[in-house]
Design an enzyme around this catalytic site. Sequence first.
Site, mmCIF file in Angstrom:
data_model
loop_
_atom_site.group_PDB
_atom_site.id
_atom_site.type_symbol
_atom_site.label_atom_id
_atom_site.label_comp_id
_atom_site.label_asym_id
_atom_site.label_seq_id
_atom_site.Cartn_x
_atom_site.Cartn_y
_atom_site.Cartn_z
ATOM 1 N N ARG A 1 -41.448 79.132 23.357
ATOM 2 C CA ARG A 1 -40.400 79.243 24.372
ATOM 3 C C ARG A 1 -40.937 78.651 25.678
ATOM 4 O O ARG A 1 -42.105 78.841 26.035
ATOM 5 C CB ARG A 1 -39.990 80.708 24.584
ATOM 6 C CG ARG A 1 -39.112 81.282 23.471
ATOM 7 C CD ARG A 1 -37.750 80.620 23.449
ATOM 8 N NE ARG A 1 -36.837 81.189 22.467
ATOM 9 C CZ ARG A 1 -36.657 80.717 21.236
ATOM 10 N NH1 ARG A 1 -37.369 79.672 20.838
ATOM 11 N NH2 ARG A 1 -35.779 81.277 20.418
ATOM 12 N N GLU B 1 -32.878 74.691 29.299
ATOM 13 C CA GLU B 1 -32.421 73.779 28.255
ATOM 14 C C GLU B 1 -30.904 73.646 28.307
ATOM 15 O O GLU B 1 -30.217 74.659 28.433
ATOM 16 C CB GLU B 1 -32.869 74.283 26.879
ATOM 17 C CG GLU B 1 -34.389 74.303 26.728
ATOM 18 C CD GLU B 1 -34.857 74.748 25.345
ATOM 19 O OE1 GLU B 1 -33.998 74.952 24.449
ATOM 20 O OE2 GLU B 1 -36.076 74.888 25.162
ATOM 21 N N HIS C 1 -36.107 70.457 21.535
ATOM 22 C CA HIS C 1 -36.056 71.723 20.801
ATOM 23 C C HIS C 1 -35.609 71.509 19.350
ATOM 24 O O HIS C 1 -34.625 72.107 18.889
ATOM 25 C CB HIS C 1 -35.130 72.717 21.512
ATOM 26 C CG HIS C 1 -35.451 74.153 21.155
ATOM 27 N ND1 HIS C 1 -35.235 75.198 22.021
ATOM 28 C CD2 HIS C 1 -35.972 74.723 20.032
ATOM 29 C CE1 HIS C 1 -35.591 76.341 21.449
ATOM 30 N NE2 HIS C 1 -36.047 76.063 20.241
#
Length: 330
Positions: free
Chosen positions: A243, A272, A291
Amino acid sequence: MSSIKIGIQLTKNPEKYKYSLSVLKSEVITTNGLEFIHIPTDEYLTKLIPKLEILTTYFLPEEIFSHATDKLKWVHFGNAGIEKSMHQSLLKSKSIITNASGVHADPVSEFVMGMILYFTKQFGGCEKFRNDTEWTQWELARQTIQLKGKTIGIIGFGSLGKAIAKKAKAFDMKVIATRRLQKKVENKKTVDELIPFSMLSHLLKNSDFVVVACPLTPLTKNMINKRELYQMKSSAYIINIARGEIINEAALIYALKSNTIAGAALDVFKKEPLPKESPLFALDNVFLSPHISGNFPEYQHDVMVQFADNLNRYIAGKDLKNRVCKKRLY
């Protein structure tokens, strides 16, 4: 006898749900007494959640969970990182929480090794050669690194950390790993040093590659800050597939600009999507991906297989796998 109502909120697409349900039904011991309900929207979940005994979803907002009753015995998340759903209402409830830890282990560990190879084998420089057509053989050759004998430090030794360690050993690397509940230094099959979290500085100082593979919790938020980055070798790389908020992004950008460390490979970010104006885009010593390290086409299939295994255990009255501790939040 009333049936067990199981809400499935993993896709809005009816065809994808139909396929996922077929996978689930093929894996459970029996479907007798089970009622599977497709939940395509949050609005529908809000109406239905008071009647559910089991729910599988990716995200459970507190305002929706507030409509649940004591009937909701078990919430299963189809992802591993569930920090955004760990609100007080769910934590204080009697509902059991499980997650999809382990489903991502193979693709993420493959991605990590790809990130390492990108830097050590000068793939970026090779791509530049293709674009520029300038023969840079010896310039690139001088910068290539052999992984044999190099040390990888893995922060977080759950399913991801273990898969990364196994693959690193296939490259003849030395492995140092740390996990929160580790009490003493141990030697394992795929780990040369499994150390307590209190020895994090030992890992940082001795690793050529530092991989962040732990959950985001109040204890790990900004865990890698200016001090930790300065403890790393100037020739070392940091990799984050966990993360974004575990690493202080501003401190990392400064460390990269000042060459405090050699580089970073980042699949996750504090915000994000990563803002277009982020300084990270302008840095030459950074590998960026949006991601995707845990993604693969068969993901939903594997999530359903894992959920089915736990559903079989639930029906049989056995302990569930991947149970999330409401104190540790993972």
